[in-house]
Enzyme design. Sequence first.
Site, PDB file in Angstrom:
ATOM      1  N   ARG A  91      -1.308   9.499   8.742  1.00  0.00           N
ATOM      2  CA  ARG A  91      -1.422   7.879   9.120  1.00  0.00           C
ATOM      3  C   ARG A  91      -0.924   7.139   7.946  1.00  0.00           C
ATOM      4  O   ARG A  91      -1.254   7.111   6.966  1.00  0.00           O
ATOM      5  CB  ARG A  91      -2.644   7.465   9.491  1.00  0.00           C
ATOM      6  N   HIS A 122      -8.571  10.385   2.231  1.00  0.00           N
ATOM      7  CA  HIS A 122      -8.317   9.322   1.308  1.00  0.00           C
ATOM      8  C   HIS A 122      -8.476   9.564  -0.042  1.00  0.00           C
ATOM      9  O   HIS A 122      -9.406  10.508  -0.383  1.00  0.00           O
ATOM     10  CB  HIS A 122      -9.126   8.261   1.657  1.00  0.00           C
ATOM     11  N   HIS A 139     -11.222  10.716   5.609  1.00  0.00           N
ATOM     12  CA  HIS A 139     -10.645   9.168   6.126  1.00  0.00           C
ATOM     13  C   HIS A 139     -10.510   8.626   7.526  1.00  0.00           C
ATOM     14  O   HIS A 139     -11.061   7.939   8.052  1.00  0.00           O
ATOM     15  CB  HIS A 139      -9.876   8.473   5.177  1.00  0.00           C
ATOM     16  N   ARG A 147      -0.859   9.468   1.122  1.00  0.00           N
ATOM     17  CA  ARG A 147      -1.996  10.050   0.686  1.00  0.00           C
ATOM     18  C   ARG A 147      -2.399  11.365   0.843  1.00  0.00           C
ATOM     19  O   ARG A 147      -3.307  11.959   0.016  1.00  0.00           O
ATOM     20  CB  ARG A 147      -3.085   9.334   2.147  1.00  0.00           C
ATOM     21  N   GLU A 153       0.960  -1.159   0.080  1.00  0.00           N
ATOM     22  CA  GLU A 153       0.088  -0.032  -0.050  1.00  0.00           C
ATOM     23  C   GLU A 153       0.843   1.141  -0.174  1.00  0.00           C
ATOM     24  O   GLU A 153       2.189   1.086   0.212  1.00  0.00           O
ATOM     25  CB  GLU A 153      -0.971   0.061   1.271  1.00  0.00           C
TER      26      GLU A 153
END
Length: 525
Positions: free
Chosen positions: A364, A226, A329, A272, A111
Amino acid sequence: MKTDVLIIGSGIASLQLARQLASHLNVMILTKMSLVTSNSYLAQGGIAASISAKDSYEQHALDTIEAGRFHNDICAVKTVTKMAPVLLHDLAAAGCAFDQEKNGNWSLGMEGAHSENRIVHSGGDETGKKVIEFLVATMPAHVTIKEGVFVYELILSDKGSCIGAKAIMADGTKKRIIANHIIIATGGCGQIYEYTSNAATITGDGIALAYLAGANIINMEFVQFHPTLLYVDGKTVGLISEAVRGEGAVLVTDSGVPIMANIHPYKDLAPRHIVAQRIYQYWKKGESVYLDIANVENFAERFPSITAKCIQHGINLQNKKIPVAPGCHFLMGGIETDLGGKTSVDRLYAIGEAACTGLHGANRLASNSLLEGLYMGNELAKYLNETGKQKSETTQEAKPIHLQKKYKSLPSIKELQQRTMASVGIIRTEKMLQEHQLWLESYLNGEKWEVQTASSEKEERQTYFMVLTAYLVTKAALIRTESRGGHYRSDFPQEVENWRKQKVLLKMERIEGASDERNKITAAT
Protein backbone atom coordinates in the site's frame (compact mmCIF):
# COMPACT_ATOMS: atom_id res chain seq x y z
CA MET A 1 -33.19 -9.05 16.33
CA LYS A 2 -33.67 -7.73 12.81
CA THR A 3 -32.34 -4.79 10.80
CA ASP A 4 -31.96 -3.77 7.18
CA VAL A 5 -28.21 -3.22 7.16
CA LEU A 6 -25.83 -4.86 9.66
CA ILE A 7 -22.28 -3.45 9.79
CA ILE A 8 -19.62 -5.35 11.73
CA GLY A 9 -16.78 -2.98 12.70
CA SER A 10 -16.45 0.75 13.35
CA GLY A 11 -13.54 2.17 11.34
CA ILE A 12 -13.66 4.88 8.71
CA ALA A 13 -15.25 2.63 6.04
CA SER A 14 -18.01 1.55 8.42
CA LEU A 15 -18.83 5.06 9.64
CA GLN A 16 -18.67 6.59 6.15
CA LEU A 17 -21.15 3.94 4.97
CA ALA A 18 -23.53 4.29 7.92
CA ARG A 19 -23.51 8.08 7.75
CA GLN A 20 -24.57 8.07 4.11
CA LEU A 21 -27.26 5.40 4.26
CA ALA A 22 -30.74 6.78 3.63
CA SER A 23 -33.18 7.29 6.50
CA HIS A 24 -35.58 4.64 5.18
CA LEU A 25 -33.02 1.99 6.17
CA ASN A 26 -32.60 0.65 9.68
CA VAL A 27 -28.85 0.42 10.27
CA MET A 28 -26.99 -1.36 13.08
CA ILE A 29 -23.26 -1.12 13.78
CA LEU A 30 -21.68 -3.80 15.98
CA THR A 31 -18.21 -3.06 17.33
CA LYS A 32 -16.07 -5.35 19.47
CA MET A 33 -14.99 -2.67 21.93
CA SER A 34 -15.80 1.04 21.70
CA LEU A 35 -16.75 3.04 18.63
CA VAL A 36 -13.31 4.66 18.51
CA THR A 37 -11.20 1.53 19.06
CA SER A 38 -10.02 1.09 15.49
CA ASN A 39 -6.98 1.47 13.27
CA SER A 40 -8.70 4.39 11.57
CA TYR A 41 -8.88 6.29 14.87
CA LEU A 42 -5.15 5.67 15.45
CA ALA A 43 -4.11 6.80 11.96
CA GLN A 44 -1.45 9.51 12.28
CA GLY A 45 -0.92 9.92 8.56
CA GLY A 46 -3.36 11.73 6.35
CA ILE A 47 -5.41 11.16 3.24
CA ALA A 48 -3.74 11.16 -0.16
CA ALA A 49 -5.35 13.24 -2.92
CA SER A 50 -4.11 15.18 -5.95
CA ILE A 51 -5.08 18.64 -4.66
CA SER A 52 -2.13 20.69 -5.90
CA ALA A 53 -2.24 22.36 -9.32
CA LYS A 54 1.04 20.66 -10.26
CA ASP A 55 -0.29 17.24 -9.23
CA SER A 56 -2.78 14.96 -11.01
CA TYR A 57 -4.76 11.84 -10.23
CA GLU A 58 -2.79 10.11 -13.00
CA GLN A 59 0.44 10.75 -11.09
CA HIS A 60 -1.19 9.61 -7.84
CA ALA A 61 -2.25 6.44 -9.69
CA LEU A 62 1.26 5.85 -11.03
CA ASP A 63 2.76 6.21 -7.55
CA THR A 64 0.14 3.76 -6.19
CA ILE A 65 1.02 1.20 -8.87
CA GLU A 66 4.77 1.62 -8.38
CA ALA A 67 4.44 1.13 -4.62
CA GLY A 68 2.15 -1.87 -5.27
CA ARG A 69 4.79 -3.43 -7.51
CA PHE A 70 2.46 -3.54 -10.51
CA HIS A 71 0.17 -6.09 -8.89
CA ASN A 72 -2.64 -3.54 -8.58
CA ASP A 73 -6.00 -3.61 -10.31
CA ILE A 74 -5.53 -0.69 -12.70
CA CYS A 75 -9.23 0.17 -12.88
CA ALA A 76 -9.50 0.30 -9.08
CA VAL A 77 -6.44 2.54 -8.84
CA LYS A 78 -7.66 5.01 -11.46
CA THR A 79 -11.17 5.15 -10.05
CA VAL A 80 -10.18 5.74 -6.42
CA THR A 81 -7.38 8.25 -7.11
CA LYS A 82 -9.66 10.23 -9.40
CA MET A 83 -12.34 10.42 -6.70
CA ALA A 84 -9.93 11.34 -3.88
CA PRO A 85 -10.22 15.16 -4.15
CA VAL A 86 -14.02 14.90 -4.47
CA LEU A 87 -14.31 12.80 -1.30
CA LEU A 88 -12.17 15.25 0.68
CA HIS A 89 -14.04 18.31 -0.56
CA ASP A 90 -17.34 16.61 0.31
CA LEU A 91 -16.11 16.01 3.87
CA ALA A 92 -14.87 19.59 4.16
CA ALA A 93 -18.18 20.95 2.86
CA ALA A 94 -19.98 18.89 5.54
CA GLY A 95 -17.84 20.49 8.25
CA CYS A 96 -14.75 18.27 8.62
CA ALA A 97 -11.72 20.54 9.15
CA PHE A 98 -8.37 19.93 7.45
CA ASP A 99 -5.07 21.66 8.23
CA GLN A 100 -4.46 24.86 6.28
CA GLU A 101 -1.59 27.13 5.29
CA LYS A 102 -1.74 30.83 6.14
CA ASN A 103 -3.21 31.51 2.68
CA GLY A 104 -6.18 29.27 3.43
CA ASN A 105 -5.13 26.40 1.17
CA TRP A 106 -4.85 22.92 2.62
CA SER A 107 -1.41 21.96 3.89
CA LEU A 108 -0.05 19.17 1.71
CA GLY A 109 2.49 16.83 3.26
CA MET A 110 4.97 14.37 1.74
CA GLU A 111 5.22 10.68 2.56
CA GLY A 112 7.15 7.69 1.28
CA ALA A 113 6.91 6.69 -2.41
CA HIS A 114 4.85 9.78 -3.31
CA SER A 115 6.25 11.98 -6.08
CA GLU A 116 4.34 15.09 -4.95
CA ASN A 117 3.16 16.71 -1.72
CA ARG A 118 -0.43 15.42 -1.60
CA ILE A 119 -1.13 14.29 1.97
CA VAL A 120 -4.02 16.15 3.59
CA HIS A 121 -4.00 16.16 7.41
CA SER A 122 -6.34 17.11 10.21
CA GLY A 123 -4.95 18.02 13.63
CA GLY A 124 -1.35 17.46 12.55
CA ASP A 125 -0.71 13.78 13.26
CA GLU A 126 -4.28 13.05 14.41
CA THR A 127 -6.06 12.78 11.07
CA GLY A 128 -7.77 9.47 11.82
CA LYS A 129 -8.97 10.68 15.22
CA LYS A 130 -10.35 13.95 13.83
CA VAL A 131 -12.15 12.36 10.86
CA ILE A 132 -13.64 9.57 12.99
CA GLU A 133 -14.85 12.08 15.57
CA PHE A 134 -16.49 14.10 12.77
CA LEU A 135 -18.22 11.04 11.33
CA VAL A 136 -19.47 9.97 14.77
CA ALA A 137 -20.71 13.49 15.56
CA THR A 138 -22.71 13.65 12.32
CA MET A 139 -24.15 10.11 12.48
CA PRO A 140 -27.88 10.15 11.66
CA ALA A 141 -30.53 9.00 14.11
CA HIS A 142 -31.55 5.87 12.18
CA VAL A 143 -28.15 4.28 12.91
CA THR A 144 -28.01 2.14 16.07
CA ILE A 145 -24.57 1.49 17.56
CA LYS A 146 -23.90 -1.44 19.88
CA GLU A 147 -20.49 -1.54 21.57
CA GLY A 148 -18.77 -4.48 23.24
CA VAL A 149 -20.30 -7.00 20.81
CA PHE A 150 -18.30 -9.96 19.50
CA VAL A 151 -19.55 -11.58 16.28
CA TYR A 152 -18.57 -15.24 16.18
CA GLU A 153 -20.47 -16.68 13.19
CA LEU A 154 -22.23 -15.58 10.01
CA ILE A 155 -25.66 -17.08 9.30
CA LEU A 156 -26.24 -18.53 5.83
CA SER A 157 -29.52 -19.52 4.20
CA ASP A 158 -29.86 -22.96 2.68
CA LYS A 159 -29.27 -21.25 -0.68
CA GLY A 160 -25.91 -19.92 0.49
CA SER A 161 -26.85 -16.26 1.01
CA CYS A 162 -25.67 -14.46 4.12
CA ILE A 163 -28.73 -13.53 6.17
CA GLY A 164 -27.27 -12.46 9.50
CA ALA A 165 -24.77 -13.02 12.27
CA LYS A 166 -24.50 -14.59 15.71
CA ALA A 167 -22.96 -12.47 18.43
CA ILE A 168 -22.05 -12.36 22.10
CA MET A 169 -23.47 -9.09 23.40
CA ALA A 170 -21.91 -6.76 25.97
CA ASP A 171 -23.94 -8.36 28.77
CA GLY A 172 -22.76 -11.86 27.83
CA THR A 173 -25.98 -13.01 26.18
CA LYS A 174 -26.01 -14.52 22.70
CA LYS A 175 -28.13 -13.01 19.94
CA ARG A 176 -29.00 -13.86 16.34
CA ILE A 177 -29.26 -10.71 14.22
CA ILE A 178 -31.02 -11.10 10.88
CA ALA A 179 -30.43 -8.51 8.15
CA ASN A 180 -30.94 -7.92 4.45
CA HIS A 181 -27.31 -6.97 3.97
CA ILE A 182 -24.29 -7.82 6.13
CA ILE A 183 -21.08 -5.78 5.88
CA ILE A 184 -17.69 -6.79 7.29
CA ALA A 185 -15.62 -3.71 8.17
CA THR A 186 -13.38 -5.22 10.85
CA GLY A 187 -9.97 -4.15 9.55
CA GLY A 188 -6.93 -6.35 9.01
CA CYS A 189 -5.06 -8.78 11.24
CA GLY A 190 -2.11 -6.95 12.80
CA GLN A 191 -2.48 -8.61 16.20
CA ILE A 192 -1.38 -11.98 14.84
CA TYR A 193 2.14 -10.46 14.91
CA GLU A 194 4.36 -9.73 17.89
CA TYR A 195 5.14 -6.22 16.65
CA THR A 196 2.27 -4.18 15.21
CA SER A 197 0.86 -0.67 14.99
CA ASN A 198 -2.69 -2.04 15.00
CA ALA A 199 -5.36 -1.54 17.64
CA ALA A 200 -5.78 -4.38 20.13
CA THR A 201 -9.07 -5.38 18.48
CA ILE A 202 -7.58 -6.07 15.03
CA THR A 203 -7.36 -9.87 15.18
CA GLY A 204 -8.57 -10.96 11.74
CA ASP A 205 -12.12 -11.79 12.91
CA GLY A 206 -13.93 -10.54 9.81
CA ILE A 207 -11.62 -12.31 7.39
CA ALA A 208 -11.96 -15.57 9.33
CA LEU A 209 -15.76 -15.20 9.45
CA ALA A 210 -15.95 -14.62 5.70
CA TYR A 211 -13.64 -17.57 4.97
CA LEU A 212 -15.74 -19.89 7.11
CA ALA A 213 -18.84 -18.68 5.27
CA GLY A 214 -17.27 -19.67 1.94
CA ALA A 215 -16.12 -16.25 0.67
CA ASN A 216 -13.05 -15.92 -1.53
CA ILE A 217 -9.95 -14.74 0.34
CA ILE A 218 -7.07 -13.44 -1.78
CA ASN A 219 -3.46 -12.21 -1.58
CA MET A 220 -3.05 -12.78 2.17
CA GLU A 221 0.73 -13.03 1.71
CA PHE A 222 0.95 -9.28 1.13
CA VAL A 223 1.46 -7.85 4.62
CA GLN A 224 2.92 -4.37 5.00
CA PHE A 225 5.43 -3.85 7.78
CA HIS A 226 5.70 -0.21 8.75
CA PRO A 227 9.38 0.68 9.18
CA THR A 228 9.02 2.98 12.17
CA LEU A 229 7.17 1.80 15.25
CA LEU A 230 8.34 3.29 18.55
CA TYR A 231 10.53 0.61 20.18
CA VAL A 232 10.98 0.67 23.96
CA ASP A 233 12.25 -2.10 26.26
CA GLY A 234 11.90 -4.82 23.63
CA LYS A 235 8.33 -3.86 22.66
CA THR A 236 6.69 -1.74 19.99
CA VAL A 237 4.40 0.77 21.69
CA GLY A 238 2.96 2.87 18.88
CA LEU A 239 3.48 4.26 15.42
CA ILE A 240 5.91 6.98 14.35
CA SER A 241 4.21 8.35 11.24
CA GLU A 242 5.97 8.31 7.90
CA ALA A 243 5.19 12.03 7.79
CA VAL A 244 8.10 12.49 10.23
CA ARG A 245 10.47 11.30 7.50
CA GLY A 246 8.49 13.42 5.06
CA GLU A 247 9.46 16.44 7.17
CA GLY A 248 13.17 15.57 7.06
CA ALA A 249 13.88 12.87 9.67
CA VAL A 250 16.58 10.35 8.73
CA LEU A 251 17.04 6.71 9.76
CA VAL A 252 20.43 6.21 11.40
CA THR A 253 22.43 3.69 13.42
CA ASP A 254 23.50 4.27 17.02
CA SER A 255 26.65 5.93 15.70
CA GLY A 256 24.69 8.20 13.35
CA VAL A 257 25.30 6.41 10.04
CA PRO A 258 22.33 6.96 7.66
CA ILE A 259 21.06 3.52 6.63
CA MET A 260 19.07 4.45 3.50
CA ALA A 261 21.86 6.28 1.65
CA ASN A 262 22.46 4.68 -1.78
CA ILE A 263 19.66 2.16 -1.23
CA HIS A 264 16.83 3.82 -3.18
CA PRO A 265 16.40 7.12 -5.10
CA TYR A 266 13.86 8.25 -2.48
CA LYS A 267 16.25 7.29 0.37
CA ASP A 268 14.32 7.43 3.68
CA LEU A 269 11.05 7.88 1.76
CA ALA A 270 11.48 4.69 -0.26
CA PRO A 271 8.50 2.29 -0.36
CA ARG A 272 7.79 0.79 3.05
CA HIS A 273 8.86 -2.77 2.28
CA ILE A 274 12.31 -1.57 1.21
CA VAL A 275 12.80 0.55 4.34
CA ALA A 276 11.47 -2.19 6.65
CA GLN A 277 13.76 -4.81 5.10
CA ARG A 278 16.75 -2.47 5.48
CA ILE A 279 16.07 -1.89 9.18
CA TYR A 280 15.59 -5.64 9.64
CA GLN A 281 19.08 -6.26 8.19
CA TYR A 282 20.59 -4.08 10.90
CA TRP A 283 18.46 -5.74 13.55
CA LYS A 284 19.77 -9.16 12.52
CA LYS A 285 23.27 -7.83 13.12
CA GLY A 286 22.29 -6.64 16.58
CA GLU A 287 22.34 -2.94 15.69
CA SER A 288 19.62 -0.55 16.82
CA VAL A 289 18.06 1.96 14.43
CA TYR A 290 16.79 5.45 15.24
CA LEU A 291 14.91 8.29 13.61
CA ASP A 292 17.12 11.36 13.72
CA ILE A 293 14.69 14.29 13.98
CA ALA A 294 17.31 17.08 14.16
CA ASN A 295 16.18 18.48 10.79
CA VAL A 296 12.46 18.50 11.62
CA GLU A 297 11.36 22.02 12.49
CA ASN A 298 8.90 22.53 15.36
CA PHE A 299 8.64 18.78 15.94
CA ALA A 300 6.43 19.02 19.04
CA GLU A 301 4.01 21.39 17.32
CA ARG A 302 3.90 19.42 14.07
CA PHE A 303 3.57 16.01 15.77
CA PRO A 304 1.79 16.51 19.11
CA SER A 305 0.56 12.94 19.62
CA ILE A 306 3.94 11.41 18.71
CA THR A 307 5.64 13.84 21.10
CA ALA A 308 3.25 12.85 23.88
CA LYS A 309 3.79 9.14 23.21
CA CYS A 310 7.58 9.54 23.31
CA ILE A 311 7.41 11.46 26.61
CA GLN A 312 5.02 8.83 28.02
CA HIS A 313 7.60 6.12 27.31
CA GLY A 314 10.61 8.04 28.61
CA ILE A 315 12.17 9.09 25.30
CA ASN A 316 14.22 12.30 25.70
CA LEU A 317 13.49 14.22 22.51
CA GLN A 318 16.30 16.64 23.31
CA ASN A 319 18.61 13.89 22.06
CA LYS A 320 16.85 14.12 18.67
CA LYS A 321 16.78 10.33 18.30
CA ILE A 322 13.70 8.09 18.47
CA PRO A 323 14.28 4.29 18.66
CA VAL A 324 12.27 2.48 16.01
CA ALA A 325 11.52 -1.03 14.76
CA PRO A 326 9.40 -2.41 11.90
CA GLY A 327 6.08 -4.06 12.66
CA CYS A 328 2.88 -5.25 10.98
CA HIS A 329 0.86 -2.26 9.81
CA PHE A 330 -1.53 -3.11 6.98
CA LEU A 331 -2.93 -6.10 5.10
CA MET A 332 -3.15 -5.63 1.33
CA GLY A 333 -5.00 -8.93 0.89
CA GLY A 334 -8.29 -9.93 2.44
CA ILE A 335 -11.84 -10.76 1.38
CA GLU A 336 -12.11 -10.52 -2.40
CA THR A 337 -14.52 -7.75 -3.40
CA ASP A 338 -15.28 -5.30 -6.17
CA LEU A 339 -14.98 -1.57 -5.49
CA GLY A 340 -18.51 -1.57 -4.11
CA GLY A 341 -17.69 -4.20 -1.49
CA LYS A 342 -19.53 -7.20 -3.00
CA THR A 343 -18.02 -10.55 -2.05
CA SER A 344 -18.47 -13.98 -3.62
CA VAL A 345 -21.25 -14.68 -1.07
CA ASP A 346 -24.66 -13.16 -1.82
CA ARG A 347 -25.64 -10.29 0.52
CA LEU A 348 -22.25 -10.33 2.22
CA TYR A 349 -20.02 -7.29 1.70
CA ALA A 350 -16.60 -6.23 2.92
CA ILE A 351 -15.13 -2.72 2.97
CA GLY A 352 -11.92 -1.09 4.16
CA GLU A 353 -8.86 -3.08 5.13
CA ALA A 354 -10.81 -6.34 5.51
CA ALA A 355 -11.53 -6.17 1.77
CA CYS A 356 -9.16 -6.71 -1.13
CA THR A 357 -10.14 -4.74 -4.24
CA GLY A 358 -6.71 -4.76 -5.84
CA LEU A 359 -6.22 -1.04 -5.13
CA HIS A 360 -3.05 -1.54 -3.10
CA GLY A 361 -1.45 -4.34 -5.10
CA ALA A 362 1.45 -5.94 -3.25
CA ASN A 363 2.21 -2.93 -1.03
CA ARG A 364 0.00 0.00 0.00
CA LEU A 365 1.07 3.54 -0.82
CA ALA A 366 1.14 5.72 2.29
CA SER A 367 -2.15 7.49 3.15
CA ASN A 368 -4.21 5.48 0.66
CA SER A 369 -5.92 3.49 3.44
CA LEU A 370 -8.22 6.16 4.88
CA LEU A 371 -8.92 7.14 1.28
CA GLU A 372 -9.99 3.58 0.43
CA GLY A 373 -12.29 3.47 3.45
CA LEU A 374 -13.97 6.73 2.46
CA TYR A 375 -14.39 5.57 -1.14
CA MET A 376 -15.78 2.09 -0.38
CA GLY A 377 -18.18 3.37 2.28
CA ASN A 378 -19.46 5.99 -0.14
CA GLU A 379 -19.81 3.53 -3.03
CA LEU A 380 -21.62 0.83 -1.05
CA ALA A 381 -23.99 3.43 0.42
CA LYS A 382 -25.14 4.38 -3.09
CA TYR A 383 -25.94 0.75 -3.87
CA LEU A 384 -27.71 -0.03 -0.58
CA ASN A 385 -29.78 3.14 -0.72
CA GLU A 386 -31.39 1.69 -3.83
CA THR A 387 -31.62 -1.97 -2.81
CA GLY A 388 -31.30 -2.09 0.98
CA LYS A 389 -35.01 -2.64 1.73
CA GLN A 390 -35.19 -5.89 -0.17
CA LYS A 391 -36.54 -8.56 2.13
CA SER A 392 -34.08 -11.10 3.44
CA GLU A 393 -34.59 -14.72 2.53
CA THR A 394 -37.03 -16.67 4.66
CA THR A 395 -35.66 -20.03 3.65
CA GLN A 396 -34.29 -22.43 6.22
CA GLU A 397 -30.95 -21.57 7.76
CA ALA A 398 -28.13 -23.72 6.49
CA LYS A 399 -26.69 -26.29 8.86
CA PRO A 400 -23.33 -25.06 10.15
CA ILE A 401 -20.33 -26.83 8.69
CA HIS A 402 -18.24 -28.25 11.51
CA LEU A 403 -14.73 -27.53 10.45
CA GLN A 404 -13.12 -30.20 12.54
CA LYS A 405 -14.16 -33.08 14.74
CA LYS A 406 -12.54 -31.50 17.78
CA TYR A 407 -10.33 -28.58 18.71
CA LYS A 408 -7.39 -29.03 20.98
CA SER A 409 -6.38 -26.39 23.51
CA LEU A 410 -5.41 -23.29 21.56
CA PRO A 411 -1.95 -21.71 21.88
CA SER A 412 -1.37 -18.60 23.93
CA ILE A 413 -1.75 -15.39 21.94
CA LYS A 414 1.83 -14.42 22.85
CA GLU A 415 3.22 -17.67 21.42
CA LEU A 416 1.14 -17.28 18.25
CA GLN A 417 2.35 -13.71 17.77
CA GLN A 418 6.00 -14.58 18.32
CA ARG A 419 5.92 -17.60 16.00
CA THR A 420 4.06 -15.69 13.26
CA MET A 421 6.48 -12.77 13.46
CA ALA A 422 9.45 -15.13 13.19
CA SER A 423 8.05 -17.32 10.41
CA VAL A 424 5.79 -15.07 8.30
CA GLY A 425 7.34 -11.71 9.08
CA ILE A 426 9.55 -9.38 7.07
CA ILE A 427 11.72 -12.17 5.62
CA ARG A 428 10.30 -15.63 4.83
CA THR A 429 11.61 -19.00 3.67
CA GLU A 430 9.94 -22.23 2.57
CA LYS A 431 11.21 -24.14 5.61
CA MET A 432 9.95 -21.53 8.09
CA LEU A 433 6.57 -21.30 6.37
CA GLN A 434 6.08 -25.07 6.17
CA GLU A 435 6.91 -25.53 9.86
CA HIS A 436 4.57 -22.73 10.87
CA GLN A 437 1.75 -24.07 8.71
CA LEU A 438 2.05 -27.51 10.30
CA TRP A 439 2.03 -25.96 13.78
CA LEU A 440 -1.10 -23.93 12.98
CA GLU A 441 -2.88 -26.91 11.41
CA SER A 442 -2.28 -28.93 14.57
CA TYR A 443 -4.55 -26.47 16.40
CA LEU A 444 -7.13 -26.11 13.66
CA ASN A 445 -7.60 -29.88 13.51
CA GLY A 446 -7.17 -30.80 17.14
CA GLU A 447 -9.44 -31.61 20.06
CA LYS A 448 -12.35 -29.53 21.32
CA TRP A 449 -11.82 -26.88 23.97
CA GLU A 450 -14.24 -26.53 26.85
CA VAL A 451 -15.58 -23.08 27.81
CA GLN A 452 -17.46 -22.26 30.98
CA THR A 453 -18.54 -18.63 30.48
CA ALA A 454 -19.42 -16.26 27.66
CA SER A 455 -16.27 -14.21 28.33
CA SER A 456 -13.99 -17.25 28.06
CA GLU A 457 -15.82 -18.38 24.92
CA LYS A 458 -15.27 -14.94 23.42
CA GLU A 459 -11.54 -15.12 24.18
CA GLU A 460 -11.25 -18.65 22.80
CA ARG A 461 -13.12 -17.86 19.61
CA GLN A 462 -11.00 -14.76 19.03
CA THR A 463 -7.83 -16.81 19.49
CA TYR A 464 -9.21 -19.38 17.06
CA PHE A 465 -9.84 -16.62 14.48
CA MET A 466 -6.24 -15.43 14.98
CA VAL A 467 -4.88 -18.94 14.41
CA LEU A 468 -7.04 -19.34 11.30
CA THR A 469 -6.02 -15.95 9.87
CA ALA A 470 -2.34 -16.69 10.55
CA TYR A 471 -2.86 -19.96 8.67
CA LEU A 472 -4.28 -18.08 5.67
CA VAL A 473 -1.31 -15.69 5.60
CA THR A 474 1.15 -18.55 5.94
CA LYS A 475 -0.44 -20.73 3.26
CA ALA A 476 -0.57 -17.84 0.79
CA ALA A 477 3.06 -16.92 1.51
CA LEU A 478 4.09 -20.52 0.86
CA ILE A 479 2.24 -20.60 -2.46
CA ARG A 480 3.76 -17.39 -3.91
CA THR A 481 7.27 -18.37 -4.94
CA GLU A 482 8.60 -14.89 -5.62
CA SER A 483 9.23 -11.68 -3.72
CA ARG A 484 6.92 -8.74 -4.37
CA GLY A 485 6.00 -5.75 -2.23
CA GLY A 486 5.15 -6.79 1.33
CA HIS A 487 5.97 -10.45 0.58
CA TYR A 488 9.70 -11.21 0.69
CA ARG A 489 11.01 -14.76 0.27
CA SER A 490 14.79 -14.96 0.73
CA ASP A 491 14.72 -18.27 -1.16
CA PHE A 492 12.91 -16.55 -4.07
CA PRO A 493 14.26 -12.99 -3.77
CA GLN A 494 13.28 -11.66 -7.20
CA GLU A 495 10.00 -10.52 -8.72
CA VAL A 496 8.80 -13.02 -11.31
CA GLU A 497 6.83 -11.76 -14.29
CA ASN A 498 4.54 -14.83 -14.36
CA TRP A 499 3.42 -13.98 -10.83
CA ARG A 500 2.78 -10.27 -11.49
CA LYS A 501 -1.00 -10.40 -11.89
CA GLN A 502 -1.71 -13.77 -10.29
CA LYS A 503 -3.96 -13.86 -7.23
CA VAL A 504 -3.45 -16.43 -4.51
CA LEU A 505 -7.01 -17.57 -3.83
CA LEU A 506 -7.95 -19.37 -0.61
CA LYS A 507 -11.46 -20.71 -0.24
CA MET A 508 -13.08 -23.03 2.27
CA GLU A 509 -13.79 -26.47 0.89
CA ARG A 510 -17.44 -27.25 1.54
CA ILE A 511 -18.16 -30.94 1.20
CA GLU A 512 -21.91 -31.42 1.25
CA GLY A 513 -22.99 -34.22 3.53
CA ALA A 514 -19.46 -34.95 4.65
CA SER A 515 -18.66 -36.13 8.12
CA ASP A 516 -17.18 -33.79 10.68
CA GLU A 517 -13.85 -35.54 10.30
CA ARG A 518 -13.63 -34.69 6.59
CA ASN A 519 -14.63 -31.05 7.06
CA LYS A 520 -11.29 -29.87 8.31
CA ILE A 521 -9.53 -26.58 7.64
CA THR A 522 -8.35 -26.94 4.07
CA ALA A 523 -8.35 -24.52 1.20
CA ALA A 524 -8.93 -24.68 -2.51
CA THR A 525 -6.21 -22.64 -4.20
